[in-house]
Motif scaffolding. Structure first.
Motif, PDB file in Angstrom:
ATOM      1  N   THR A  61      25.186 -17.927 -38.010  1.00 10.46           N
ATOM      2  CA  THR A  61      23.854 -17.447 -37.365  1.00 10.46           C
ATOM      3  C   THR A  61      24.527 -16.811 -35.821  1.00 10.46           C
ATOM      4  OG1 THR A  61      21.951 -17.600 -36.739  1.00 10.46           O
ATOM      5  CG2 THR A  61      23.263 -19.449 -36.126  1.00 10.46           C
ATOM      6  N   THR A  62      23.689 -16.177 -35.146  1.00 11.03           N
ATOM      7  CA  THR A  62      24.068 -15.560 -33.868  1.00 11.03           C
ATOM      8  C   THR A  62      22.994 -16.631 -32.883  1.00 11.03           C
ATOM      9  OG1 THR A  62      22.320 -14.112 -33.908  1.00 11.03           O
ATOM     10  CG2 THR A  62      24.509 -13.437 -34.832  1.00 11.03           C
ATOM     11  N   ALA A  63      23.312 -16.331 -31.657  1.00  9.68           N
ATOM     12  CA  ALA A  63      22.476 -16.851 -30.601  1.00  9.68           C
ATOM     13  C   ALA A  63      21.421 -16.339 -30.498  1.00  9.68           C
ATOM     14  CB  ALA A  63      22.967 -16.830 -29.052  1.00  9.68           C
ATOM     15  N   ALA A  64      21.155 -15.169 -30.835  1.00  8.07           N
ATOM     16  CA  ALA A  64      19.974 -14.156 -30.869  1.00  8.07           C
ATOM     17  C   ALA A  64      18.912 -14.869 -31.905  1.00  8.07           C
ATOM     18  CB  ALA A  64      19.984 -12.738 -30.904  1.00  8.07           C
ATOM     19  N   ARG A  99      27.058 -12.276 -31.540  1.00  4.91           N
ATOM     20  CA  ARG A  99      28.616 -13.147 -32.340  1.00  4.91           C
ATOM     21  C   ARG A  99      28.020 -13.846 -33.441  1.00  4.91           C
ATOM     22  NH1 ARG A  99      33.276 -16.645 -29.810  1.00  4.91           N
ATOM     23  NH2 ARG A  99      34.301 -17.009 -31.694  1.00  4.91           N
ATOM     24  N   ARG A 100      28.273 -13.751 -34.753  1.00  9.96           N
ATOM     25  CA  ARG A 100      28.011 -14.367 -35.700  1.00  9.96           C
ATOM     26  C   ARG A 100      29.175 -15.602 -36.014  1.00  9.96           C
ATOM     27  NH1 ARG A 100      24.242 -14.339 -39.301  1.00  9.96           N
ATOM     28  NH2 ARG A 100      23.386 -12.252 -38.532  1.00  9.96           N
ATOM     29  N   GLY A 101      28.691 -16.725 -36.261  1.00 13.95           N
ATOM     30  CA  GLY A 101      29.653 -17.706 -36.661  1.00 13.95           C
ATOM     31  C   GLY A 101      28.790 -19.035 -36.676  1.00 13.95           C
ATOM     32  N   ASN A 102      29.537 -20.185 -36.484  1.00 14.67           N
ATOM     33  CA  ASN A 102      28.917 -21.385 -36.676  1.00 14.67           C
ATOM     34  C   ASN A 102      28.831 -21.902 -35.129  1.00 14.67           C
ATOM     35  OD1 ASN A 102      29.236 -21.583 -39.596  1.00 14.67           O
ATOM     36  ND2 ASN A 102      31.208 -22.473 -39.284  1.00 14.67           N
ATOM     37  N   ILE A 103      27.607 -22.361 -35.014  1.00 13.08           N
ATOM     38  CA  ILE A 103      27.068 -22.494 -33.660  1.00 13.08           C
ATOM     39  C   ILE A 103      27.109 -23.914 -33.280  1.00 13.08           C
ATOM     40  CG2 ILE A 103      25.265 -22.392 -31.836  1.00 13.08           C
ATOM     41  CD1 ILE A 103      24.945 -19.561 -32.958  1.00 13.08           C
ATOM     42  N   VAL A 104      27.502 -24.775 -32.514  1.00 15.81           N
ATOM     43  CA  VAL A 104      27.140 -26.008 -31.798  1.00 15.81           C
ATOM     44  C   VAL A 104      26.563 -25.937 -30.478  1.00 15.81           C
ATOM     45  CG1 VAL A 104      27.894 -28.165 -31.389  1.00 15.81           C
ATOM     46  CG2 VAL A 104      28.897 -26.878 -33.287  1.00 15.81           C
ATOM     47  N   VAL A 105      25.558 -26.765 -30.265  1.00 13.34           N
ATOM     48  CA  VAL A 105      24.687 -26.659 -28.962  1.00 13.34           C
ATOM     49  C   VAL A 105      25.427 -28.141 -28.256  1.00 13.34           C
ATOM     50  CG1 VAL A 105      22.853 -26.434 -27.395  1.00 13.34           C
ATOM     51  CG2 VAL A 105      23.252 -25.017 -29.523  1.00 13.34           C
ATOM     52  N   MET A 106      25.803 -28.115 -27.218  1.00 14.51           N
ATOM     53  CA  MET A 106      26.060 -29.257 -26.458  1.00 14.51           C
ATOM     54  C   MET A 106      25.316 -29.238 -25.145  1.00 14.51           C
ATOM     55  SD  MET A 106      28.462 -30.917 -28.366  1.00 14.51           S
ATOM     56  CE  MET A 106      29.063 -32.070 -27.274  1.00 14.51           C
ATOM     57  N   LEU A 107      24.859 -30.391 -24.654  1.00 14.47           N
ATOM     58  CA  LEU A 107      24.110 -30.734 -23.663  1.00 14.47           C
ATOM     59  C   LEU A 107      24.764 -31.793 -22.814  1.00 14.47           C
ATOM     60  CD1 LEU A 107      20.557 -30.898 -25.001  1.00 14.47           C
ATOM     61  CD2 LEU A 107      21.744 -28.848 -24.056  1.00 14.47           C
ATOM     62  N   GLU A 114      18.333 -31.001 -14.053  1.00 15.39           N
ATOM     63  CA  GLU A 114      19.274 -29.940 -14.701  1.00 15.39           C
ATOM     64  C   GLU A 114      20.204 -30.374 -15.541  1.00 15.39           C
ATOM     65  OE1 GLU A 114      20.162 -27.413 -10.620  1.00 15.39           O
ATOM     66  OE2 GLU A 114      21.224 -29.190 -10.872  1.00 15.39           O
ATOM     67  N   VAL A 115      20.248 -29.671 -16.790  1.00 12.10           N
ATOM     68  CA  VAL A 115      20.996 -29.814 -17.803  1.00 12.10           C
ATOM     69  C   VAL A 115      21.939 -28.727 -18.135  1.00 12.10           C
ATOM     70  CG1 VAL A 115      21.011 -30.265 -20.405  1.00 12.10           C
ATOM     71  CG2 VAL A 115      19.232 -31.266 -18.822  1.00 12.10           C
ATOM     72  N   ILE A 116      23.199 -29.130 -18.317  1.00 11.22           N
ATOM     73  CA  ILE A 116      24.293 -27.942 -18.702  1.00 11.22           C
ATOM     74  C   ILE A 116      24.197 -27.752 -20.035  1.00 11.22           C
ATOM     75  CG2 ILE A 116      26.587 -27.377 -18.731  1.00 11.22           C
ATOM     76  CD1 ILE A 116      27.289 -29.011 -16.432  1.00 11.22           C
ATOM     77  N   THR A 117      24.080 -26.466 -20.790  1.00 10.47           N
ATOM     78  CA  THR A 117      24.139 -26.171 -21.959  1.00 10.47           C
ATOM     79  C   THR A 117      25.242 -25.475 -22.376  1.00 10.47           C
ATOM     80  OG1 THR A 117      21.549 -26.252 -21.675  1.00 10.47           O
ATOM     81  CG2 THR A 117      22.495 -24.948 -23.861  1.00 10.47           C
ATOM     82  N   LEU A 118      25.806 -25.933 -23.394  1.00 15.93           N
ATOM     83  CA  LEU A 118      27.142 -25.057 -23.740  1.00 15.93           C
ATOM     84  C   LEU A 118      26.842 -24.500 -25.242  1.00 15.93           C
ATOM     85  CD1 LEU A 118      29.818 -27.685 -22.819  1.00 15.93           C
ATOM     86  CD2 LEU A 118      29.061 -25.667 -21.487  1.00 15.93           C
ATOM     87  N   ILE A 119      26.770 -23.271 -25.279  1.00 15.95           N
ATOM     88  CA  ILE A 119      26.649 -22.650 -26.838  1.00 15.95           C
ATOM     89  C   ILE A 119      28.145 -22.454 -27.355  1.00 15.95           C
ATOM     90  CG2 ILE A 119      25.515 -21.216 -28.412  1.00 15.95           C
ATOM     91  CD1 ILE A 119      23.238 -21.090 -26.355  1.00 15.95           C
ATOM     92  N   ILE A 120      28.640 -22.952 -28.130  1.00 16.65           N
ATOM     93  CA  ILE A 120      29.960 -23.079 -28.874  1.00 16.65           C
ATOM     94  C   ILE A 120      29.934 -22.281 -30.406  1.00 16.65           C
ATOM     95  CG2 ILE A 120      32.060 -24.128 -29.523  1.00 16.65           C
ATOM     96  CD1 ILE A 120      30.910 -26.423 -27.921  1.00 16.65           C
ATOM     97  N   ILE A 121      30.535 -21.320 -30.489  1.00 18.80           N
ATOM     98  CA  ILE A 121      30.832 -20.271 -31.540  1.00 18.80           C
ATOM     99  C   ILE A 121      31.892 -20.402 -32.063  1.00 18.80           C
ATOM    100  CG2 ILE A 121      29.967 -18.236 -32.665  1.00 18.80           C
ATOM    101  CD1 ILE A 121      28.118 -17.554 -30.443  1.00 18.80           C
ATOM    102  N   ASP A 122      32.223 -20.928 -33.275  1.00 19.01           N
ATOM    103  CA  ASP A 122      33.628 -21.124 -34.102  1.00 19.01           C
ATOM    104  C   ASP A 122      34.411 -21.625 -32.943  1.00 19.01           C
ATOM    105  OD1 ASP A 122      32.676 -20.169 -36.341  1.00 19.01           O
ATOM    106  OD2 ASP A 122      32.996 -18.026 -35.899  1.00 19.01           O
ATOM    107  N   GLY A 123      34.227 -22.911 -32.193  1.00 16.47           N
ATOM    108  CA  GLY A 123      35.134 -23.366 -31.227  1.00 16.47           C
ATOM    109  C   GLY A 123      35.334 -22.688 -30.022  1.00 16.47           C
ATOM    110  N   ASP A 124      34.500 -21.674 -29.612  1.00 14.73           N
ATOM    111  CA  ASP A 124      34.810 -21.121 -28.476  1.00 14.73           C
ATOM    112  C   ASP A 124      33.449 -21.173 -27.488  1.00 14.73           C
ATOM    113  OD1 ASP A 124      37.490 -19.999 -28.969  1.00 14.73           O
ATOM    114  OD2 ASP A 124      36.504 -18.348 -30.117  1.00 14.73           O
ATOM    115  N   VAL A 125      33.563 -21.599 -26.270  1.00 13.66           N
ATOM    116  CA  VAL A 125      32.313 -21.663 -25.503  1.00 13.66           C
ATOM    117  C   VAL A 125      32.015 -20.280 -25.362  1.00 13.66           C
ATOM    118  CG1 VAL A 125      31.352 -22.366 -23.308  1.00 13.66           C
ATOM    119  CG2 VAL A 125      33.104 -23.760 -24.502  1.00 13.66           C
TER     120      VAL A 125
END
Length: 154
Positions: A61-64, A99-107, A114-125
């Motif tokens: 999927t993509t972030a959009a 960018r399409r790929g496997n997405i992981v969301v880390m908080l 305040e919460v830091i949000t990291l959206i990682i696609i195929d291993g890249d932040v």
């Protein structure tokens, strides 16, 4: 944020959380989480691997698409995604919403609000930004953070 959007985000987060837990169990978390901790240290945050929380994941999927699937009205989430992308780019991340790929969301909570949000696609932040609880405000990582509200363009 409207009640409907908030409810949609909570429901989507719960579904994604279940997938993230499965992903986290199968992942060699120490190496990946340590890499994320070191990344956050470069922006002035002192966090441990225990403070990083997998919030969800989605395959191919993509972030959009991820943001659009979390809302009833798409428009509000598109504005939030734009603010998050702008803040991420300002911090030096690609923030390619298509960018399409496997997405992981880390908080990672850095304060009560305040919460830091990291959206990682195929291993890249791909995205890294701060969300302010209970608002549409997004901030840039680092000490000289600038607030961004969905639709404000600043």
């Amino acid at each position: 944020m409207s009640r409907g959007v908030r409810t949609s985000l909570i429901i989507c987060a719960a579904v994604i959380l279940a997938a993230a837990i499965i992903w986290n169990v199968s992942l060699n978390a120490t190496g990946e989480l340590t890499r994320l901790v070191k990344l956050l240290e470069r922006y002035g945050y002192a966090v441990s691997t225990d403070e990083l929380y997998p919030s969800g994941s989605a395959d191919n999927t993509t972030a959009a698409e991820l943001f659009a699937s979390e809302a009833n009205d798409g428009k509000s989430d598109a504005a939030i995604l734009d603010a998050a992308a702008d803040a991420s780019r300002e911090a030096g991340f690609s923030a390619d919403v298509n960018r399409r790929g496997n997405i992981v969301v880390m908080l990672c909570a850095v304060s009560d609000e305040e919460v830091i949000t990291l959206i990682i696609i195929d291993g890249d932040v791909e995205f890294a930004f701060i969300q302010v609880a209970g608002t549409d405000e997004v901030r840039v990582l680092g000490h000289d953070r600038k607030p961004r509200t969905a639709g404000s363009g600043t």
